[in-house]
Design a protein around this motif. Structure first.
Motif, PDB file in Angstrom:
ATOM      1  N   LEU A 302       4.056 -25.533 -55.858  1.00  0.00           N
ATOM      2  CA  LEU A 302       3.202 -24.375 -55.592  1.00  0.00           C
ATOM      3  C   LEU A 302       2.263 -24.640 -54.423  1.00  0.00           C
ATOM      4  O   LEU A 302       2.097 -23.798 -53.534  1.00  0.00           O
ATOM      5  CB  LEU A 302       2.383 -24.029 -56.840  1.00  0.00           C
ATOM      6  CG  LEU A 302       3.147 -23.569 -58.091  1.00  0.00           C
ATOM      7  CD1 LEU A 302       2.169 -23.280 -59.216  1.00  0.00           C
ATOM      8  CD2 LEU A 302       4.002 -22.354 -57.789  1.00  0.00           C
ATOM      9  N   VAL A 303       1.664 -25.816 -54.425  1.00  0.00           N
ATOM     10  CA  VAL A 303       0.709 -26.166 -53.365  1.00  0.00           C
ATOM     11  C   VAL A 303       1.406 -26.259 -52.017  1.00  0.00           C
ATOM     12  O   VAL A 303       0.917 -25.750 -51.003  1.00  0.00           O
ATOM     13  CB  VAL A 303      -0.001 -27.491 -53.713  1.00  0.00           C
ATOM     14  CG1 VAL A 303      -0.818 -27.974 -52.512  1.00  0.00           C
ATOM     15  CG2 VAL A 303      -0.910 -27.302 -54.918  1.00  0.00           C
ATOM     16  N   ILE A 304       2.572 -26.904 -51.972  1.00  0.00           N
ATOM     17  CA  ILE A 304       3.301 -27.053 -50.710  1.00  0.00           C
ATOM     18  C   ILE A 304       3.751 -25.696 -50.188  1.00  0.00           C
ATOM     19  O   ILE A 304       3.683 -25.420 -48.980  1.00  0.00           O
ATOM     20  CB  ILE A 304       4.506 -27.999 -50.898  1.00  0.00           C
ATOM     21  CG1 ILE A 304       4.028 -29.407 -51.250  1.00  0.00           C
ATOM     22  CG2 ILE A 304       5.358 -28.036 -49.631  1.00  0.00           C
ATOM     23  CD1 ILE A 304       5.142 -30.375 -51.580  1.00  0.00           C
ATOM     24  N   ALA A 305       4.201 -24.829 -51.092  1.00  0.00           N
ATOM     25  CA  ALA A 305       4.640 -23.497 -50.682  1.00  0.00           C
ATOM     26  C   ALA A 305       3.490 -22.708 -50.069  1.00  0.00           C
ATOM     27  O   ALA A 305       3.653 -22.016 -49.063  1.00  0.00           O
ATOM     28  CB  ALA A 305       5.228 -22.752 -51.879  1.00  0.00           C
ATOM     29  N   LEU A 306       2.312 -22.813 -50.664  1.00  0.00           N
ATOM     30  CA  LEU A 306       1.156 -22.103 -50.126  1.00  0.00           C
ATOM     31  C   LEU A 306       0.714 -22.687 -48.787  1.00  0.00           C
ATOM     32  O   LEU A 306       0.181 -21.975 -47.932  1.00  0.00           O
ATOM     33  CB  LEU A 306       0.008 -22.144 -51.127  1.00  0.00           C
ATOM     34  CG  LEU A 306       0.221 -21.274 -52.378  1.00  0.00           C
ATOM     35  CD1 LEU A 306      -0.884 -21.513 -53.394  1.00  0.00           C
ATOM     36  CD2 LEU A 306       0.288 -19.803 -52.013  1.00  0.00           C
ATOM     37  N   LEU A 307       0.940 -23.973 -48.596  1.00  0.00           N
ATOM     38  CA  LEU A 307       0.648 -24.584 -47.302  1.00  0.00           C
ATOM     39  C   LEU A 307       1.582 -24.026 -46.231  1.00  0.00           C
ATOM     40  O   LEU A 307       1.152 -23.743 -45.103  1.00  0.00           O
ATOM     41  CB  LEU A 307       0.809 -26.104 -47.405  1.00  0.00           C
ATOM     42  CG  LEU A 307       0.483 -26.918 -46.147  1.00  0.00           C
ATOM     43  CD1 LEU A 307      -0.974 -26.702 -45.740  1.00  0.00           C
ATOM     44  CD2 LEU A 307       0.747 -28.404 -46.388  1.00  0.00           C
ATOM     45  N   VAL A 308       2.846 -23.842 -46.595  1.00  0.00           N
ATOM     46  CA  VAL A 308       3.805 -23.241 -45.669  1.00  0.00           C
ATOM     47  C   VAL A 308       3.361 -21.828 -45.289  1.00  0.00           C
ATOM     48  O   VAL A 308       3.529 -21.389 -44.147  1.00  0.00           O
ATOM     49  CB  VAL A 308       5.217 -23.230 -46.293  1.00  0.00           C
ATOM     50  CG1 VAL A 308       6.179 -22.402 -45.441  1.00  0.00           C
ATOM     51  CG2 VAL A 308       5.746 -24.646 -46.450  1.00  0.00           C
ATOM     52  N   THR A 309       2.768 -21.129 -46.253  1.00  0.00           N
ATOM     53  CA  THR A 309       2.266 -19.777 -45.992  1.00  0.00           C
ATOM     54  C   THR A 309       1.295 -19.768 -44.819  1.00  0.00           C
ATOM     55  O   THR A 309       1.308 -18.865 -43.976  1.00  0.00           O
ATOM     56  CB  THR A 309       1.554 -19.218 -47.239  1.00  0.00           C
ATOM     57  OG1 THR A 309       2.475 -19.177 -48.319  1.00  0.00           O
ATOM     58  CG2 THR A 309       1.029 -17.819 -46.984  1.00  0.00           C
ATOM     59  N   GLN A 310       0.438 -20.782 -44.760  1.00  0.00           N
ATOM     60  CA  GLN A 310      -0.557 -20.849 -43.685  1.00  0.00           C
ATOM     61  C   GLN A 310       0.108 -20.968 -42.320  1.00  0.00           C
ATOM     62  O   GLN A 310      -0.311 -20.327 -41.356  1.00  0.00           O
ATOM     63  CB  GLN A 310      -1.491 -22.048 -43.910  1.00  0.00           C
ATOM     64  CG  GLN A 310      -2.188 -22.068 -45.255  1.00  0.00           C
ATOM     65  CD  GLN A 310      -3.053 -20.856 -45.462  1.00  0.00           C
ATOM     66  OE1 GLN A 310      -2.729 -19.983 -46.267  1.00  0.00           O
ATOM     67  NE2 GLN A 310      -4.151 -20.785 -44.747  1.00  0.00           N
ATOM     68  N   PHE A 311       1.147 -21.804 -42.234  1.00  0.00           N
ATOM     69  CA  PHE A 311       1.831 -21.992 -40.954  1.00  0.00           C
ATOM     70  C   PHE A 311       2.609 -20.747 -40.542  1.00  0.00           C
ATOM     71  O   PHE A 311       2.716 -20.433 -39.353  1.00  0.00           O
ATOM     72  CB  PHE A 311       2.760 -23.206 -41.030  1.00  0.00           C
ATOM     73  CG  PHE A 311       2.024 -24.518 -41.080  1.00  0.00           C
ATOM     74  CD1 PHE A 311       1.495 -25.084 -39.935  1.00  0.00           C
ATOM     75  CD2 PHE A 311       1.854 -25.189 -42.281  1.00  0.00           C
ATOM     76  CE1 PHE A 311       0.806 -26.293 -39.976  1.00  0.00           C
ATOM     77  CE2 PHE A 311       1.171 -26.401 -42.337  1.00  0.00           C
ATOM     78  CZ  PHE A 311       0.647 -26.955 -41.177  1.00  0.00           C
ATOM     79  N   VAL A 312       3.147 -20.033 -41.520  1.00  0.00           N
ATOM     80  CA  VAL A 312       3.842 -18.786 -41.216  1.00  0.00           C
ATOM     81  C   VAL A 312       2.850 -17.709 -40.790  1.00  0.00           C
ATOM     82  O   VAL A 312       3.097 -16.933 -39.868  1.00  0.00           O
ATOM     83  CB  VAL A 312       4.658 -18.318 -42.446  1.00  0.00           C
ATOM     84  CG1 VAL A 312       5.254 -16.933 -42.193  1.00  0.00           C
ATOM     85  CG2 VAL A 312       5.752 -19.312 -42.776  1.00  0.00           C
ATOM     86  N   ALA A 313       1.696 -17.664 -41.473  1.00  0.00           N
ATOM     87  CA  ALA A 313       0.702 -16.624 -41.218  1.00  0.00           C
ATOM     88  C   ALA A 313       0.087 -16.743 -39.829  1.00  0.00           C
ATOM     89  O   ALA A 313      -0.312 -15.722 -39.249  1.00  0.00           O
ATOM     90  CB  ALA A 313      -0.391 -16.683 -42.280  1.00  0.00           C
ATOM     91  N   PHE A 314      -0.016 -17.952 -39.288  1.00  0.00           N
ATOM     92  CA  PHE A 314      -0.668 -18.151 -37.988  1.00  0.00           C
ATOM     93  C   PHE A 314       0.011 -17.357 -36.876  1.00  0.00           C
ATOM     94  O   PHE A 314      -0.625 -16.479 -36.264  1.00  0.00           O
ATOM     95  CB  PHE A 314      -0.715 -19.642 -37.657  1.00  0.00           C
ATOM     96  CG  PHE A 314      -1.118 -19.934 -36.239  1.00  0.00           C
ATOM     97  CD1 PHE A 314      -2.358 -19.554 -35.768  1.00  0.00           C
ATOM     98  CD2 PHE A 314      -0.256 -20.595 -35.373  1.00  0.00           C
ATOM     99  CE1 PHE A 314      -2.746 -19.816 -34.460  1.00  0.00           C
ATOM    100  CE2 PHE A 314      -0.629 -20.861 -34.072  1.00  0.00           C
ATOM    101  CZ  PHE A 314      -1.871 -20.472 -33.603  1.00  0.00           C
ATOM    102  N   PRO A 315       1.300 -17.586 -36.587  1.00  0.00           N
ATOM    103  CA  PRO A 315       1.908 -16.808 -35.496  1.00  0.00           C
ATOM    104  C   PRO A 315       2.065 -15.332 -35.846  1.00  0.00           C
ATOM    105  O   PRO A 315       1.986 -14.476 -34.961  1.00  0.00           O
ATOM    106  CB  PRO A 315       3.275 -17.476 -35.303  1.00  0.00           C
ATOM    107  CG  PRO A 315       3.585 -18.105 -36.623  1.00  0.00           C
ATOM    108  CD  PRO A 315       2.257 -18.543 -37.171  1.00  0.00           C
TER     109      PRO A 315
END
Length: 447
Positions: A302-315
Motif C-alpha cells: 500500500l505504501v509503495i503504491a501510494l509513493l508511485v502515485t506521487q511520481f505519476v501525479a507530478f507530470p
C-alpha cells in the motif's frame, strides 16, 4: 514589493461602512502568461513541497500506525474511526475559515493567520511522535490536520497576490506538481527508517514511525521559510489602523459576500459542483489506505503504491496546467470528474488485490493534482481580488463540508452494512451531481 507582472494600481472601496484601500494588478499579456516562473511564484510553490510531506504521510503511514494502536486497544474498524477523525478536522475548518478569512483580508493580516495555523500544524506533527495511545494520538492528529488545512486556506488566497489571472492555472498546477514530487524525499527517508531501522539499527518499528513524524515536521517548516520571508499582500480591503472597524463589520461582510455569491450564478454553480466533486477527491485521498488495510492488503504494498502515485501525479499536474491554457480550466475539471467516476467504480467492484491497488493509485495520480490545482486557480479567476480571503473562506466551507459528508458517509455506510465497498460506491452519487452542475454552468473565463 512591485507586482511580478504588470503595474500595481491603487483603488478605493467601501467595506462594512468603512473606506478601505484595495490594490489590484493589471492583467498580464499573452507573452507574460507563457513566461518562465518568477522568483515570487517559485517561493509560493515551495510551500506545497513542504506541506505535501505531511499530506503524504497522513495518507500512507499515519492510518497504518493508527490501525496498530487501535488493534492494540482491541478496536478493529479503522475505516469508520479514521473517517470520524477526518470529519471532525474538516468541520472545525469549515466553521472557522469564513470568519477568519474575512479578518485576514485586512492589510497585513493574511500572513499572520497563515503563520498561526502553519505553526500549529508543525507543533502538532511533532507531538504525534510522543508515545500515545490511539485516542490521544487521533486528537493530536486532528489538531495537526486543522493546522494544515487552515494554513492552506490562506496559502491558496496568496495565489492572487503572487501571480496574474492568465498565469494562475500554470502556477497552481506547478504548486501541486512539485508538491507531489518534493514530498517523496522526506517520505522515502521515513520509509527507509521504518522498514530498515529495526533490522539495521535495532530500533523498534513504532519508534521509527514516530521519528518519521519529526522528520516530516522539519521538512514542512524548512520549505515554508521562502514564502514567509518574501510574501507581500497586494490585495486587501482595509489598512491596519482600520482593523477595529473591519473586525466589527466582519459578520455583516460575511452576509454581504454570501449575497454576492448567490447573485453570481456562474460562481455559485461552480461552488456547488466543487462541493460534490472535491468530496469524492478528498474522500478517496483520506480513506484509500484505511480501505486497503481493511481489505487485508499488505501494508508495504500500500505504501509503495501510494509513493508511485506521487511520481505519476507530478507530470500529470503540470500537464493539466498546460492543457488548461489550451482548452480551459473548466473543460479539464470536467474530464477529471468523469475519470474519478471510473476510479470509484473500479475501487468498489474490482479492488481486491495489491496489483489492483497499484492500478487504482496510478489512476488517482493522473487526475488528483490536476483537479485540485485547477479548482484553486479557476475559483481565483471568478472572485474579486480585494476580498480573496473572505471568498476563499466560503470556498473552504464548500470544500471542507464536502469532506465531512464524504468521510462520514463512507464511515457510516461501512458501519451499517459491514461492507466497505458499499461505502466507497456511494461516492459516485456525488460525482454525478457535480457533473450536472458543471455542465449547466456557463464559464465566464472563456470568451
Amino acid at each position: 514589493m512591485p507586482a511580478a507582472h504588470g503595474e500595481r494600481t491603487d483603488s478605493v472601496s467601501h467595506t462594512a461602512g468603512t473606506t478601505t484601500t484595495a490594490t489590484t494588478a493589471t492583467a498580464a499579456s499573452p507573452t507574460q502568461a507563457g513566461a518562465k516562473l518568477t522568483a515570487q511564484e517559485k517561493r509560493w510553490i515551495v510551500y506545497d513541497v513542504g506541506n505535501s510531506a505531511f499530506v503524504l504521510l497522513s495518507t500512507a503511514v499515519v492510518p497504518i500506525y493508527a490501525n496498530s494502536l487501535l488493534e492494540a486497544a482491541g478496536q478493529d474498524n479503522i475505516v469508520s474511526t479514521w473517517g470520524y477523525a477526518q470529519t471532525i478536522a474538516s468541520l472545525v475548518i469549515a466553521v472557522l475559515m469564513p470568519l477568519l478569512g474575512s479578518i485576514a483580508d485586512v492589510q497585513g493580516m493574511k500572513v499572520k493567520f497563515f503563520c498561526g495555523f502553519f505553526g500549529t500544524g508543525v507543533v502538532m506533527c511533532c507531538a504525534m511522535a510522543l508515545p500515545l495511545s490511539w485516542l490521544p494520538f487521533l486528537v493530536v492528529y486532528v489538531l495537526a490536520t486543522i493546522g494544515l488545512n487552515g494554513s492552506l486556506t490562506f496559502y491558496d488566497s496568496m495565489l492572487i497576490d503572487t501571480t496574474t489571472n492568465e498565469r494562475m492555472d500554470r502556477v497552481s498546477s506547478h504548486g501541486y506538481g512539485w508538491g507531489y514530487i518534493g514530498s517523496t524525499v522526506p517520505f522515502l527517508v521515513c520509509i527507509a527508517l521504518i522498514f530498515g531501522g529495526p533490522a539495521l539499527l535495532g530500533l523498534d518499528t513504532a519508534f521509527c514511525t514516530r521519528m518519521s513524524f519529526l522528520i516530516t515536521a522539519v521538512w514542512w517548516a524548512v520549505f515554508t521559510i521562502p514564502l514567509l520571508t518574501s510574501y507581500r499582500q497586494k490585495h486587501y480591503r482595509a489598512t491596519r489602523d482600520q482593523l477595529g472597524s473591519a473586525v466589527r463589520g466582519t459578520f455583516r461582510e460575511l452576509g454581504a459576500t454570501f449575497g454576492k455569491i448567490v447573485r453570481n450564478k456562474p460562481l455559485w454553480m461552480f461552488m456547488i459542483a466543487f462541493f460534490f466533486y472535491i468530496d469524492a477527491v478528498n474522500t478517496v485521498i483520506t480513506m484509500s489506505t484505511s480501505y486497503g488495510t481493511q481489505l487485508g492488503l499488505d501494508s508495504t504494498q500500500l505504501v509503495i503504491a501510494l509513493l508511485v502515485t506521487q511520481f505519476v501525479a507530478f507530470p500529470c499536474a503540470i500537464a493539466y496546467g498546460r492543457l488548461a491554457g489550451r482548452f480551459g480550466a473548466k473543460v479539464m475539471i470536467l474530464i477529471a470528474v468523469v475519470a474519478y467516476m471510473c476510479i470509484v467504480f473500479f475501487a468498489a467492484f474490482f479492488l481486491r488485490s495489491e496489483v489492483q491497488f497499484w492500478i487504482l493509485a496510478i489512476l488517482v495520480g493522473m487526475f488528483q493534482g490536476g483537479i485540485q490545482a485547477l479548482s484553486r486557480s479557476y475559483y481565483g479567476k471568478l472572485i474579486p481580488k480585494d476580498h480573496a480571503n473572505e471568498y476563499y473562506g466560503f470556498y473552504d466551507i464548500f470544500g471542507k463540508t464536502a469532506s465531512i459528508i464524504g468521510t462520514f458517509l463512507v464511515a457510516t455506510t461501512t458501519t451499517l452494512t459491514g461492507n466497505a465497498s458499499i461505502g466507497v460506491l456511494s461516492i459516485a452519487i456525488l460525482l454525478v451531481l457535480a457533473l450536472v452542475f458543471l455542465l449547466l454552468q456557463k464559464d465566464p473565463t472563456r470568451r
